[in-house]
Scaffold this motif. Sequence first.
Motif, short mmCIF file in Angstrom:
data_model
loop_
_atom_site.label_atom_id
_atom_site.label_comp_id
_atom_site.label_asym_id
_atom_site.label_seq_id
_atom_site.Cartn_x
_atom_site.Cartn_y
_atom_site.Cartn_z
N GLN A 87 -1.00 -1.45 -10.72
CA GLN A 87 -2.14 -1.21 -11.60
C GLN A 87 -1.84 -0.05 -12.55
OE1 GLN A 87 -5.64 0.20 -9.50
NE2 GLN A 87 -7.02 -0.59 -11.10
N GLU A 88 -1.35 1.04 -12.01
CA GLU A 88 -1.04 2.22 -12.83
C GLU A 88 0.16 1.95 -13.74
OE1 GLU A 88 -1.64 2.20 -9.59
OE2 GLU A 88 -3.29 3.59 -9.22
N PHE A 121 -11.27 3.51 -13.54
CA PHE A 121 -11.18 4.70 -12.69
C PHE A 121 -12.21 5.76 -13.05
CE2 PHE A 121 -6.89 3.02 -12.09
CZ PHE A 121 -6.74 3.17 -10.72
N TYR A 122 -12.69 6.42 -12.00
CA TYR A 122 -13.58 7.57 -12.15
C TYR A 122 -12.94 8.71 -11.38
CZ TYR A 122 -16.87 4.14 -13.83
OH TYR A 122 -17.46 3.14 -14.56
N GLY A 123 -13.15 9.93 -11.86
CA GLY A 123 -12.47 11.04 -11.20
C GLY A 123 -13.27 12.32 -11.19
N VAL A 124 -12.77 13.27 -10.40
CA VAL A 124 -13.31 14.63 -10.34
C VAL A 124 -12.19 15.60 -10.67
CG1 VAL A 124 -14.19 16.43 -8.76
CG2 VAL A 124 -15.13 14.11 -8.65
N TYR A 125 -12.46 16.52 -11.59
CA TYR A 125 -11.49 17.55 -11.97
C TYR A 125 -11.86 18.89 -11.34
CZ TYR A 125 -9.35 14.57 -15.53
OH TYR A 125 -8.68 13.57 -16.17
N PHE A 126 -10.84 19.64 -10.97
CA PHE A 126 -11.00 21.07 -10.69
C PHE A 126 -10.25 21.76 -11.80
CE2 PHE A 126 -12.30 22.57 -6.25
CZ PHE A 126 -13.28 21.61 -6.14
N GLY A 127 -10.94 22.43 -12.69
CA GLY A 127 -10.27 22.95 -13.87
C GLY A 127 -9.69 21.77 -14.63
N LYS A 128 -8.40 21.82 -14.89
CA LYS A 128 -7.79 20.71 -15.64
C LYS A 128 -7.08 19.71 -14.74
CE LYS A 128 -7.36 22.83 -20.12
NZ LYS A 128 -6.51 23.20 -21.26
N LYS A 129 -7.20 19.92 -13.43
CA LYS A 129 -6.45 19.08 -12.49
C LYS A 129 -7.34 17.97 -11.92
CE LYS A 129 -3.74 19.54 -8.22
NZ LYS A 129 -2.43 19.06 -8.66
N LEU A 130 -6.84 16.75 -12.00
CA LEU A 130 -7.56 15.62 -11.38
C LEU A 130 -7.32 15.69 -9.87
CD1 LEU A 130 -9.15 12.92 -11.90
CD2 LEU A 130 -6.91 11.78 -11.81
N VAL A 131 -8.38 15.86 -9.09
CA VAL A 131 -8.20 16.06 -7.64
C VAL A 131 -8.78 14.92 -6.80
CG1 VAL A 131 -8.09 18.57 -7.89
CG2 VAL A 131 -10.30 17.45 -7.43
N ARG A 136 0.82 -1.20 0.00
CA ARG A 136 0.00 0.00 0.00
C ARG A 136 0.86 1.25 0.00
NH1 ARG A 136 -5.76 -0.36 0.31
NH2 ARG A 136 -5.43 1.75 1.04
N GLN A 137 0.26 2.32 -0.51
CA GLN A 137 0.82 3.67 -0.35
C GLN A 137 2.32 3.75 -0.64
OE1 GLN A 137 -0.55 5.31 3.38
NE2 GLN A 137 -2.57 5.55 2.50
N ARG A 138 2.66 3.28 -1.83
CA ARG A 138 4.02 3.43 -2.33
C ARG A 138 5.06 2.78 -1.42
NH1 ARG A 138 4.40 7.82 -6.32
NH2 ARG A 138 2.26 8.44 -6.80
N SER A 139 4.68 1.63 -0.85
CA SER A 139 5.64 0.89 -0.02
C SER A 139 6.44 -0.12 -0.87
CB SER A 139 4.91 0.16 1.11
OG SER A 139 3.95 -0.75 0.57
N ASP A 140 6.34 0.00 -2.19
CA ASP A 140 6.98 -0.98 -3.09
C ASP A 140 8.46 -1.19 -2.77
OD1 ASP A 140 4.87 -1.00 -5.80
OD2 ASP A 140 4.74 0.61 -4.33
N ASP A 141 9.20 -0.09 -2.54
CA ASP A 141 10.64 -0.21 -2.30
C ASP A 141 10.92 -0.98 -1.00
OD1 ASP A 141 11.22 1.06 -4.62
OD2 ASP A 141 11.56 3.02 -3.70
N GLU A 171 -1.29 12.37 -14.07
CA GLU A 171 -2.11 12.86 -12.95
C GLU A 171 -2.11 11.85 -11.80
OE1 GLU A 171 -3.87 15.82 -12.94
OE2 GLU A 171 -4.81 16.13 -14.90
N PHE A 172 -2.14 10.56 -12.15
CA PHE A 172 -2.18 9.53 -11.11
C PHE A 172 -0.95 9.60 -10.20
CE2 PHE A 172 -5.06 6.13 -13.29
CZ PHE A 172 -6.15 6.95 -13.11
N GLU A 173 0.15 10.11 -10.72
CA GLU A 173 1.36 10.18 -9.89
C GLU A 173 1.20 11.10 -8.68
OE1 GLU A 173 4.88 10.80 -12.27
OE2 GLU A 173 4.30 9.19 -13.65
N ASN A 174 0.18 11.96 -8.70
CA ASN A 174 -0.08 12.82 -7.54
C ASN A 174 -0.76 12.09 -6.38
OD1 ASN A 174 0.91 15.09 -8.91
ND2 ASN A 174 -1.08 15.40 -9.92
#
Lengths: 157, 157
Positions: B28-29, B49-59, A118-123, B18-21
């Motif tokens: 999976q990613e 995946f389903y998402g919500v944007y604020f402007g162009k940002k996936l939040v 979970r939560q980027r614990s891959d390393d 965006e997923f990297e945030n």
Amino acid sequence: MDTHEVVRLHINFKTLEEFENFREYGLQELSMKEDLEANIIENDSESPFYGVYFGKKLVGRMSLYKIDKKFDRYFEPPQDYYELWKLEVLPGYQGKGIGRSLVDYAKNFGLPIKTNARQRSDDYWKKLGFEALTYQSDRDRGENPYVWFPKGVSEQK
Amino acid sequence: MDTHEVVRLHINFKTLEEFENFREYGLQELSMKEDLEANIIENDSESPFYGVYFGKKLVGRMSLYKIDKKFDRYFEPPQDYYELWKLEVLPGYQGKGIGRSLVDYAKNFGLPIKTNARQRSDDYWKKLGFEALTYQSDRDRGENPYVWFPKGVSEQK
């Protein structure tokens, strides 16, 4: 890095009180508490939990469930394996090798181990000798499966 | 509390960036990214995946997998249901009802939903109308299963 003594946790009110210090505390723990209160399970019953104590304080724990080989979708040849959940070391006790001691203890049973990193614990899991599986969306449904292979075991294709 | 527009996320390099945030980023990613790079999946393929944007940002986002009724161990009568994973709203955008909008969107499909409430999020799930299941150690193996029942659906005993 020190090696820490790992013990199997017995279910009693003291252990359940210690569990409240951990972030992952939910239905599993509450259900043990209810079963104990209702005398459905005996005081000091065996549990799926293993832990490390510092003095009298439980500072790390994990949950290990043996899964029957008929449900095995991870390992080749298919076999009984352990699902490792809730590996957690309390803040202030991290970085001392307690997590590693717990996981080493699990490896010593000689069966493959599967966890969900979970939560980027891959390393962290890689450092402990775990490997990422090839992601299969039907099987993994968003999980992040990391496994440890004993000798002679490989990934199920 | 506002209602936020929820969109199904299409797989492309922009979405994967965006997923990297998000905190939950794993096999999976990475597997989606590799499939895209290798042209195994097309640009703008549908995703779970389903998402919500604020402007162009996936939040905010969640992952929803439909599970076939033959695997249903949670609901009565047994039926297709959704497994909800990776509900996550970026810091700075929490407390605005984005998580609720995502979950409401999932409920609108009319099928039962099952999630694993992590890290003491039980109260959050209850606020969204989810209920704790009776813990069954064989089935739940350390999970913390919370479910949402549509009308006429109850817990499988």
